[in-house]
Design an enzyme around this catalytic site. Structure first.
Site, PDB file in Angstrom:
ATOM      1  N   GLY A   1       0.817  -1.207   0.000  1.00  0.00           N
ATOM      2  CA  GLY A   1       0.000   0.000   0.000  1.00  0.00           C
ATOM      3  C   GLY A   1       0.847   1.252   0.000  1.00  0.00           C
ATOM      4  O   GLY A   1       2.027   1.209  -0.346  1.00  0.00           O
ATOM      5  N   ALA A   2       0.230   2.393   0.411  1.00  0.00           N
ATOM      6  CA  ALA A   2       0.863   3.709   0.305  1.00  0.00           C
ATOM      7  C   ALA A   2       1.383   3.862  -1.127  1.00  0.00           C
ATOM      8  O   ALA A   2       2.560   4.155  -1.359  1.00  0.00           O
ATOM      9  CB  ALA A   2       1.968   3.890   1.338  1.00  0.00           C
TER      10      ALA A   2
ATOM     11  N   GLY B   1       5.476   4.660  -8.807  1.00  0.00           N
ATOM     12  CA  GLY B   1       6.273   3.458  -9.077  1.00  0.00           C
ATOM     13  C   GLY B   1       5.381   2.223  -9.082  1.00  0.00           C
ATOM     14  O   GLY B   1       5.447   1.399 -10.006  1.00  0.00           O
ATOM     15  N   HIS B   2       4.523   2.098  -8.055  1.00  0.00           N
ATOM     16  CA  HIS B   2       3.601   0.945  -8.020  1.00  0.00           C
ATOM     17  C   HIS B   2       2.684   0.980  -9.243  1.00  0.00           C
ATOM     18  O   HIS B   2       2.425  -0.053  -9.859  1.00  0.00           O
ATOM     19  CB  HIS B   2       2.690   1.025  -6.785  1.00  0.00           C
ATOM     20  CG  HIS B   2       3.385   0.845  -5.476  1.00  0.00           C
ATOM     21  ND1 HIS B   2       3.471   1.841  -4.543  1.00  0.00           N
ATOM     22  CD2 HIS B   2       3.995  -0.239  -4.933  1.00  0.00           C
ATOM     23  CE1 HIS B   2       4.098   1.393  -3.470  1.00  0.00           C
ATOM     24  NE2 HIS B   2       4.446   0.135  -3.688  1.00  0.00           N
TER      25      HIS B   2
ATOM     26  N   GLN C   1       7.913  -9.161   7.901  1.00  0.00           N
ATOM     27  CA  GLN C   1       9.140  -8.683   7.248  1.00  0.00           C
ATOM     28  C   GLN C   1       9.717  -7.439   7.918  1.00  0.00           C
ATOM     29  O   GLN C   1      10.701  -6.880   7.448  1.00  0.00           O
ATOM     30  CB  GLN C   1       8.907  -8.453   5.761  1.00  0.00           C
ATOM     31  CG  GLN C   1       8.022  -7.274   5.390  1.00  0.00           C
ATOM     32  CD  GLN C   1       7.744  -7.240   3.904  1.00  0.00           C
ATOM     33  OE1 GLN C   1       6.948  -8.002   3.393  1.00  0.00           O
ATOM     34  NE2 GLN C   1       8.410  -6.347   3.181  1.00  0.00           N
TER      35      GLN C   1
ATOM     36  N   LYS D   1      14.351  -1.159  -7.872  1.00  0.00           N
ATOM     37  CA  LYS D   1      14.925  -0.502  -6.679  1.00  0.00           C
ATOM     38  C   LYS D   1      15.241  -1.533  -5.595  1.00  0.00           C
ATOM     39  O   LYS D   1      16.274  -1.463  -4.945  1.00  0.00           O
ATOM     40  CB  LYS D   1      13.958   0.543  -6.121  1.00  0.00           C
ATOM     41  CG  LYS D   1      14.450   1.152  -4.805  1.00  0.00           C
ATOM     42  CD  LYS D   1      13.557   2.259  -4.332  1.00  0.00           C
ATOM     43  CE  LYS D   1      12.328   1.766  -3.625  1.00  0.00           C
ATOM     44  NZ  LYS D   1      12.601   1.175  -2.291  1.00  0.00           N
ATOM     45  N   ASP D   2      14.316  -2.505  -5.428  1.00  0.00           N
ATOM     46  CA  ASP D   2      14.526  -3.544  -4.421  1.00  0.00           C
ATOM     47  C   ASP D   2      15.158  -4.758  -5.105  1.00  0.00           C
ATOM     48  O   ASP D   2      14.585  -5.858  -5.126  1.00  0.00           O
ATOM     49  CB  ASP D   2      13.191  -3.907  -3.773  1.00  0.00           C
ATOM     50  CG  ASP D   2      12.591  -2.718  -3.055  1.00  0.00           C
ATOM     51  OD1 ASP D   2      13.242  -2.211  -2.128  1.00  0.00           O
ATOM     52  OD2 ASP D   2      11.500  -2.275  -3.434  1.00  0.00           O
TER      53      ASP D   2
ATOM     54  N   MET E   1      11.279   6.426  -6.224  1.00  0.00           N
ATOM     55  CA  MET E   1       9.985   6.490  -5.529  1.00  0.00           C
ATOM     56  C   MET E   1       9.889   5.362  -4.523  1.00  0.00           C
ATOM     57  O   MET E   1      10.276   4.225  -4.796  1.00  0.00           O
ATOM     58  CB  MET E   1       8.862   6.385  -6.534  1.00  0.00           C
ATOM     59  CG  MET E   1       8.845   7.589  -7.421  1.00  0.00           C
ATOM     60  SD  MET E   1       7.211   8.223  -7.629  1.00  0.00           S
ATOM     61  CE  MET E   1       7.598   9.605  -8.705  1.00  0.00           C
TER      62      MET E   1
ATOM     63  N   ARG F   1       8.203   5.202   1.641  1.00  0.00           N
ATOM     64  CA  ARG F   1       8.862   5.874   2.769  1.00  0.00           C
ATOM     65  C   ARG F   1       9.123   7.353   2.496  1.00  0.00           C
ATOM     66  O   ARG F   1       9.327   8.126   3.432  1.00  0.00           O
ATOM     67  CB  ARG F   1      10.199   5.208   3.084  1.00  0.00           C
ATOM     68  CG  ARG F   1      10.029   3.831   3.690  1.00  0.00           C
ATOM     69  CD  ARG F   1      11.310   3.055   3.611  1.00  0.00           C
ATOM     70  NE  ARG F   1      11.068   1.666   3.895  1.00  0.00           N
ATOM     71  CZ  ARG F   1      11.332   1.081   5.053  1.00  0.00           C
ATOM     72  NH1 ARG F   1      11.870   1.759   6.025  1.00  0.00           N
ATOM     73  NH2 ARG F   1      11.068  -0.189   5.230  1.00  0.00           N
TER      74      ARG F   1
END
Ligand code: PAF
Length: 282
Positions: free
Chosen positions: A31-32, A36-37, A61, A150-151, A185, A188
């Site tokens: 969420g949030a 990017g999502h 996590q 990014k991850d 993005m 956080r």
């Protein structure tokens, strides 16, 4: 757009739509949502018959309770954004729906990928990610699943998870979506002040600098240059910077022409932790 809270409702819906040839794209999120999502969902919509997004803040996590408590929760806004970009299905299970009464991560062996970088600083994090991603894959049964570059460590771990557990899903890596100043993005970023957000341009500037210097300067000189960039930098504290082999994610003492490498960085702005990465070969 269909919104389901339980596995039962989701399964019932898919009974009608799933056939051998149905391409189901899946974008798991906490969420949030940000652009990017949304770019992952758009990519999935282009390539699949049905796109499913999930919103689930996965407790297993987070290794710090305050990080879990502070994780932004913006469900109403998230659902509006998903509706606008015509996401087909959203799965928003409760913690009980996913974990019953046992909120525990399974222990995985990701061939050492879990011990590098994020794994060193966020103990148990990837067991939590592996646990939830496996559970969600088994519920949604996607043909394709989309993750951001990014991850990158998470992406490699999910690829390993799929390989080791013989889950039949293609993992698609999507380019990092960046703010105009280069900041990757992330949900956080909402916790940064305007000043921090502007100054955080330095993270991608440093990674781009590393890419420019890669192959021209010795590795230790590149590391030294990165450390220098954080000297007299009041807003950010470097947690780690490393140049690692893309396959093993191990920090490399030297560069081999047969391998591909990436620079990885983690930085704190007060208590807000930001990560980013750049390919040094492409
Ligand atoms: O990248 C994330 O947002 C999370 O780690 C994921 C993949 C949704 C699992 O909770």
């Amino acid at each position: 757009m269909k919104v389901f809270k339980t596995k039962k409702e989701l399964n019932l819906y898919f009974k009608k739509f799933r056939s051998k040839n149905t391409k189901i794209g899946f974008v798991p999120t906490m969420g949030a949502l940000h652009k990017g999502h949304l770019s992952l969902i758009e990519e999935s919509s282009k390539e699949n018959d049905i796109t499913v997004a999930s919103i689930f803040v996965n407790p297993t996590q987070f290794n710090k309770k305050e990080d879990l408590d502070n994780y932004p929760k913006t469900l109403e806004n998230d659902l509006n954004l998903l509706e606008k970009i015509a996401c087909d299905v959203v799965f928003i299970p409760s913690v009980e729906e996913i974990y019953n009464n046992t909120i525990l991560a399974r222990q995985f062996d990701f061939d050492g990928l879990e011990n590098e970088m994020e794994g060193k600083y966020r103990e148990g994090h990837f067991n939590g990610v592996g646990t939830i991603v496996k559970k969600l894959f088994e519920i949604v049964l996607p043909t394709h699943a989309y993750f951001g570059e990014k991850d990158f460590q998470q992406l490699q771990i999910i690829r390993k998870l799929v390989k080791k557990t013989s889950l039949d899903v293609k993992i698609v890596c999507c380019a990092t979506y960046r703010e105009a100043n280069g900041l990757a993005m992330s949900s956080r970023n909402a916790r940064l002040t305007l000043q921090e957000k502007e100054a955080a341009a330095i993270i991608y500037q440093i990674l781009s600098g590393v890419k420019d210097k890669h192959g021209k300067l010795p590795l230790d000189a590149v590391h030294k240059w990165v450390l220098e960039q954080f000297e007299n930098q009041p807003l950010f504290e470097l947690e780690y910077f490393t140049i690692a082999d893309e396959e093993t994610l191990k920090s490399t003492p030297n560069i081999s022409p047969e391998k591909t490498y990436r620079a990885f960085i983690a930085v704190y702005a007060r208590e807000v932790r930001l990560i980013d990465t750049i390919s040094l070969n492409s």
